[in-house]
Motif scaffolding. Structure first.
Motif, PDB file in Angstrom:
ATOM      1  N   UNK A 246       0.404  15.001  47.697  1.00 38.09           N
ATOM      2  CA  UNK A 246       0.152  16.335  48.259  1.00 38.09           C
ATOM      3  C   UNK A 246       1.024  17.385  47.581  1.00 38.09           C
ATOM      4  N   UNK A 247       2.268  17.038  47.315  1.00 41.37           N
ATOM      5  CA  UNK A 247       3.168  17.984  46.665  1.00 41.37           C
ATOM      6  C   UNK A 247       2.693  18.309  45.256  1.00 41.37           C
ATOM      7  N   UNK A 248       2.340  17.288  44.481  1.00 46.81           N
ATOM      8  CA  UNK A 248       1.895  17.495  43.102  1.00 46.81           C
ATOM      9  C   UNK A 248       0.549  18.205  43.072  1.00 46.81           C
TER      10      UNK A 248
ATOM     11  N   UNK B 170      -7.448  12.379  43.812  1.00 46.41           N
ATOM     12  CA  UNK B 170      -8.147  11.148  44.189  1.00 46.41           C
ATOM     13  C   UNK B 170      -7.193   9.999  44.508  1.00 46.41           C
ATOM     14  N   UNK B 171      -5.876  10.246  44.420  1.00 47.90           N
ATOM     15  CA  UNK B 171      -4.885   9.187  44.657  1.00 47.90           C
ATOM     16  C   UNK B 171      -4.048   9.572  45.866  1.00 47.90           C
ATOM     17  N   UNK B 172      -4.262   8.901  46.984  1.00 42.41           N
ATOM     18  CA  UNK B 172      -3.536   9.242  48.208  1.00 42.41           C
ATOM     19  C   UNK B 172      -2.217   8.484  48.339  1.00 42.41           C
TER      20      UNK B 172
ATOM     21  N   UNK C  84      -2.449  14.985  35.691  1.00 36.95           N
ATOM     22  CA  UNK C  84      -2.316  15.940  36.777  1.00 36.95           C
ATOM     23  C   UNK C  84      -3.578  16.046  37.638  1.00 36.95           C
ATOM     24  N   UNK C  85      -4.733  15.969  37.001  1.00 43.71           N
ATOM     25  CA  UNK C  85      -5.979  16.111  37.777  1.00 43.71           C
ATOM     26  C   UNK C  85      -6.335  14.855  38.560  1.00 43.71           C
ATOM     27  N   UNK C  86      -5.540  13.806  38.422  1.00 43.73           N
ATOM     28  CA  UNK C  86      -5.835  12.551  39.114  1.00 43.73           C
ATOM     29  C   UNK C  86      -5.309  12.484  40.538  1.00 43.73           C
TER      30      UNK C  86
END
Length: 339
Positions: A29-31, A229-231, A224-226
């Motif tokens: 969430x931060x990133x 989709x990665x929780x 960065x755009x991943x």
């Protein structure tokens, strides 16, 4: 029954309260909102965290909440407990036991807390010792990913993007959750053991390095755009690591994390029971059992993806109220009362 804490016990309890389940998921969430500014932002957050601990230590003797405020904290901690448990249970259902009814895994985890909370306070106080050997394992697992890290993912940095920085500073508050326990536990530290100065700085450094290391590794591992989709980025990072002593490193780490989380939940429940006991008579075992049953039912109801997302949004606002606003009000009112 009252209890006393050594300085090491005090800081270890605080560390468990502040890590718990948060370190597994706060990075994404931060990133997602701050991008490559995240690691710079966390350095700023580390300074703010140390300032908060410093002020808590300076004014902790004036923090004397009455029954009403204490029960508001109990309600807040109940909310933290059920939100943590809902997230843990949802993650277990996805990664480990998809066919096991959630109420079964929930009852098992809360059952450990029930057993511990019907024993002497020393049982709960010493539980965090179990996590000490887990920390080196966690760091070792992360460093296995070193050959796959892309150091250019740390850049570019744009600290002039104030909107992103402020939003990120809001989300990074998740790593502060539990810091208010400093005020509730500080009075139990033995009088001859010093907390301020070097001990406080050492604790702050450990807290900072623990969270910062996890943040840096996932930031360097995923594009960065991943992160949309990665929780659980740490679990995915470990999933890609190949080792000889275990088939799935992520699942091995997940069992460590579950143990860590159960201990966190147990001592949160202990604080709910103990703070209530400071204003009223000691609760019976029947009350403790009913409290745990209520936690199981509420957590099971909340253990869905949509509800967890809503809870995660609300928990940060609640944290700010109970770790900044209420301590400030109670300390100022007690100071005015003395004058």
């Amino acid at each position: 029954m009252m209890f006393t804490l050594s300085r090491i016990q005090f800081f270890l309890l605080l560390f468990v309260f502040q890590t718990g389940t948060v370190f597994l998921s706060f990075q994404s969430r931060l990133i997602d909102v701050s991008g490559t500014n995240s690691w710079v932002l966390f350095i700023l957050a580390g300074l703010l965290h140390y300032l908060q601990l410093f002020l808590f230590e300076k004014f902790h003797k004036r923090f004397n909440p009455g029954p009403f405020v204490s029960h508001l904290y109990i309600v807040y901690w109940f909310f933290i407990i059920v939100s943590f448990l809902a997230y843990i249970n949802y993650t277990i259902a996805i990664w480990l036991f998809p066919n096991t009814p959630q109420i079964v895994t929930m009852a098992f985890m809360v059952g450990v807390s029930l057993y511990a909370n019907t024993r002497k306070p020393e049982t709960l106080i010493n539980l965090p010792v179990i996590i000490l050997p887990m920390i080196p394992f966690f760091v070792l697992f992360l460093f296995m990913a070193l050959p796959e890290l892309v150091w250019t993912y740390l850049f570019p940095i744009d600290v002039t993007d104030y909107k992103s920085m402020l939003k990120g500073l809001f989300f990074v508050q998740a790593t502060f959750i539990g810091v208010e326990m400093f005020l509730f536990l500080r009075k139990y530290v033995k009088a001859d053991e010093k907390v301020n100065g070097k001990p406080l700085f050492i604790y702050q450094s450990i807290w900072f390095l623990f969270f910062f290391t996890g943040l840096i590794f996932v930031l360097l591992f995923f594009p960065l755009n991943g992160f949309k989709f990665v929780t659980e980025p740490l679990l995915y990072l470990l999933k890609f690591q190949k080792v000889t002593f275990v088939e799935r490193l992520d699942l091995f780490f997940l069992f460590i994390w579950i143990s860590w989380s159960i201990i966190t939940i147990s001592i949160y429940i202990f604080m709910c029971i103990h703070v209530r006991k400071t204003h009223y008579k000691s609760p019976s075992n029947r009350f403790i059992i009913l409290f745990h049953v209520l936690i199981v039912i509420t957590s099971t109801f909340l253990a869905t993806k949509d509800r967890i997302e809503i809870i995660r949004q609300v928990s940060i606002y609640a944290h700010i109220v109970f770790s900044v606003f209420f301590p400030a009000v109670v300390i100022l009112m007690n100071r005015r009362g003395k004058q």
